[in-house]
Design an enzyme around this catalytic site. Structure first.
Site, PDB file in Angstrom:
ATOM      1  N   ASP A  35      46.683  37.336  51.156  1.00  0.00           N
ATOM      2  CA  ASP A  35      45.342  37.912  51.243  1.00  0.00           C
ATOM      3  C   ASP A  35      44.674  37.323  52.483  1.00  0.00           C
ATOM      4  O   ASP A  35      44.762  37.868  53.577  1.00  0.00           O
ATOM      5  CB  ASP A  35      44.572  37.604  49.965  1.00  0.00           C
ATOM      6  CG  ASP A  35      43.161  38.185  49.937  1.00  0.00           C
ATOM      7  OD1 ASP A  35      42.735  38.772  50.941  1.00  0.00           O
ATOM      8  OD2 ASP A  35      42.468  38.050  48.911  1.00  0.00           O
ATOM      9  N   LYS A  72      41.828  43.515  52.282  1.00  0.00           N
ATOM     10  CA  LYS A  72      40.364  43.587  52.323  1.00  0.00           C
ATOM     11  C   LYS A  72      39.978  44.090  53.718  1.00  0.00           C
ATOM     12  O   LYS A  72      39.937  43.298  54.675  1.00  0.00           O
ATOM     13  CB  LYS A  72      39.746  42.212  52.073  1.00  0.00           C
ATOM     14  CG  LYS A  72      39.852  41.707  50.646  1.00  0.00           C
ATOM     15  CD  LYS A  72      39.077  40.404  50.486  1.00  0.00           C
ATOM     16  CE  LYS A  72      39.039  39.965  49.019  1.00  0.00           C
ATOM     17  NZ  LYS A  72      40.361  39.554  48.518  1.00  0.00           N
ATOM     18  N   LYS A 126      41.130  34.723  38.284  1.00  0.00           N
ATOM     19  CA  LYS A 126      40.986  33.649  39.264  1.00  0.00           C
ATOM     20  C   LYS A 126      41.507  32.329  38.668  1.00  0.00           C
ATOM     21  O   LYS A 126      41.280  32.029  37.494  1.00  0.00           O
ATOM     22  CB  LYS A 126      39.516  33.472  39.651  1.00  0.00           C
ATOM     23  CG  LYS A 126      38.921  34.646  40.411  1.00  0.00           C
ATOM     24  CD  LYS A 126      39.347  34.649  41.859  1.00  0.00           C
ATOM     25  CE  LYS A 126      38.591  35.713  42.644  1.00  0.00           C
ATOM     26  NZ  LYS A 126      38.983  35.728  44.061  1.00  0.00           N
ATOM     27  N   ASP A 134      44.893  34.732  41.208  1.00  0.00           N
ATOM     28  CA  ASP A 134      44.372  34.493  42.550  1.00  0.00           C
ATOM     29  C   ASP A 134      43.871  33.058  42.633  1.00  0.00           C
ATOM     30  O   ASP A 134      42.937  32.687  41.935  1.00  0.00           O
ATOM     31  CB  ASP A 134      43.239  35.460  42.866  1.00  0.00           C
ATOM     32  CG  ASP A 134      42.728  35.347  44.303  1.00  0.00           C
ATOM     33  OD1 ASP A 134      43.299  34.542  45.079  1.00  0.00           O
ATOM     34  OD2 ASP A 134      41.778  36.059  44.657  1.00  0.00           O
ATOM     35  N   GLU A 148      48.020  35.423  44.154  1.00  0.00           N
ATOM     36  CA  GLU A 148      47.489  35.531  45.501  1.00  0.00           C
ATOM     37  C   GLU A 148      47.235  34.134  46.075  1.00  0.00           C
ATOM     38  O   GLU A 148      46.606  33.299  45.421  1.00  0.00           O
ATOM     39  CB  GLU A 148      46.175  36.308  45.512  1.00  0.00           C
ATOM     40  CG  GLU A 148      46.285  37.771  45.181  1.00  0.00           C
ATOM     41  CD  GLU A 148      44.926  38.438  45.189  1.00  0.00           C
ATOM     42  OE1 GLU A 148      44.071  38.055  46.019  1.00  0.00           O
ATOM     43  OE2 GLU A 148      44.712  39.330  44.357  1.00  0.00           O
TER      44      GLU A 148
END
Length: 363
Positions: A237, A261, A159, A188, A214
């Protein structure tokens, strides 16, 4: 056959350590299971909106699910066409659609004593790679990466947070020095960066050290410009459900992957459709969990196994952040890979001590 009985069950699981989701610190994961029964067969689907990610709250999901369940009596037969029509007509929150569809798919497959089958699938891979999720301070990240690499993981996800970019660059450089091209590193940013700071961040990274980032930008429409300025591929995403038209507008050239997701996209069939589109566009289809239980991870692993001839490393390492799981045999990646068929079968065996029934129906 069609479901004859339905229950809504609640669950609560502690994280091994607090997890931050878009600035919200979470100590535990809460959600719902839809339990469906037909003659001698039981199956589950998970309804698990995540605070900080979903717009629907858990209470709103519960209300929507409870309102919908009587509609299941309209199913003449539990098959893909009928259940898809029923769900399309209902216009439910995405986490609710996913849980209902999951339960019906699992019920159909369990009745047939076979794995779930999907439209236009590839022959299922016997194993799928999983990327290891890295979190914590830089030393904790490096320690976890070293441990997961020794276990067999060859893809990592880190992240990147606004206001902490200098530390992220240092951490990425350290990971690159430690593993070089022996492991794939994914980033991300959760749509957190303005264009100029994202470009500066991208230019500060060692060339070729990152597979993709991402959602780097607060405005995903600028991803093509970001790629032109940095050469760094992005992955979509949140944009896949927030602004689905952007995928065609951006096109494949600035992208490296679509991160799927299902409980945000709005179901199993919709996610498989996006995976097929990713394959046609020459992009990776990366299935990802929103810290759901192994009930969901088993089906997601099976979806990844049939979505590509060479499945990309999936973002299903979230199970390792749960102190306890809902299934008797939690989702496992002992060597950086998961066995999708075994994971799906394990996902069906829910521990009764972990759930509490709150509503029941005869259909």
């Amino acid at each position: 056959m069609k479901p004859l009985h339905a229950d809504i069950c609640r669950y609560e699981m502690d994280f091994t350590a607090p997890v931050t989701v878009r600035g919200v610190l979470l100590a535990r994961r809460q959600g719902l299971l839809l339990r469906l029964k037909s003659e001698g067969v039981t199956a589950y689907g998970e309804v698990a909106p995540l605070i900080g990610l979903h717009t629907e709250s858990l209470d709103e999901a519960l209300q929507a699910l409870a309102t919908f369940i009587p509609e299941l009596s309209r199913l003449d037969w539990n098959a893909s066409d009928g259940r898809q029509r029923l769900l399309d007509e209902a216009a439910l929150p995405p986490s609710v659609t996913t849980g209902i569809e999951m339960a019906l798919i699992n019920l159909e497959a369990t009745e047939r004593s076979s794995l779930p089958s999907f439209t236009d699938e590839f022959p299922p891979a016997s194993k799928i790679p999983v990327n290891a999720l890295l979190a914590g301070d830089p030393q904790a990240v490096l320690n976890r990466a070293a441990k997961r690499y020794a276990e067999g993981f060859r893809a990592f996800k880190l992240k990147v947070r606004k206001g902490e970019l200098d530390g992220a660059v240092a951490c990425i450089r350290a990971l690159h020095e430690a593993f070089g091209d022996k492991a794939e590193l994914r980033l991300d940013a959760n749509q957190s960066l303005e264009f100029d700071e994202a470009v500066a961040f991208g230019k500060a990274l060692p060339p070729g050290c990152v597979a993709y980032i991402e959602e780097p930008l607060t405005d995903a429409a600028l991803i093509s410009d970001f790629h032109a300025a940095t050469g760094l591929p992005s992955a979509l995403d949140e944009s896949l459900w927030q602004r689905p038209e952007l995928l065609d507008e951006i096109g494949p050239d600035p992208l490296g992957a679509l991160v799927l997701k299902p409980n945000c996209i709005g179901g199993i069939a919709k996610s498989l459709d996006l995976a097929a589109k990713a394959h046609r566009m020459g992009l990776q289809a990366v299935y990802s969990s929103a810290f759901e239980s192994s009930v969901s991870l088993g089906l997601y692993a099976l979806m990844a196994a049939v979505s590509s001839p060479a499945p990309a490393a999936s973002g299903l390492d979230t199970a390792s952040f749960l102190a306890r799981d809902l299934t008797a045999t939690p989702f496992a990646t002992p060597d950086g890979f998961a066995d999708p068929a075994a994971a799906w079968r394990d996902s069906l065996r829910v521990r009764p001590d972990m759930i509490e029934t709150v509503k029941s129906w005869s259909l």
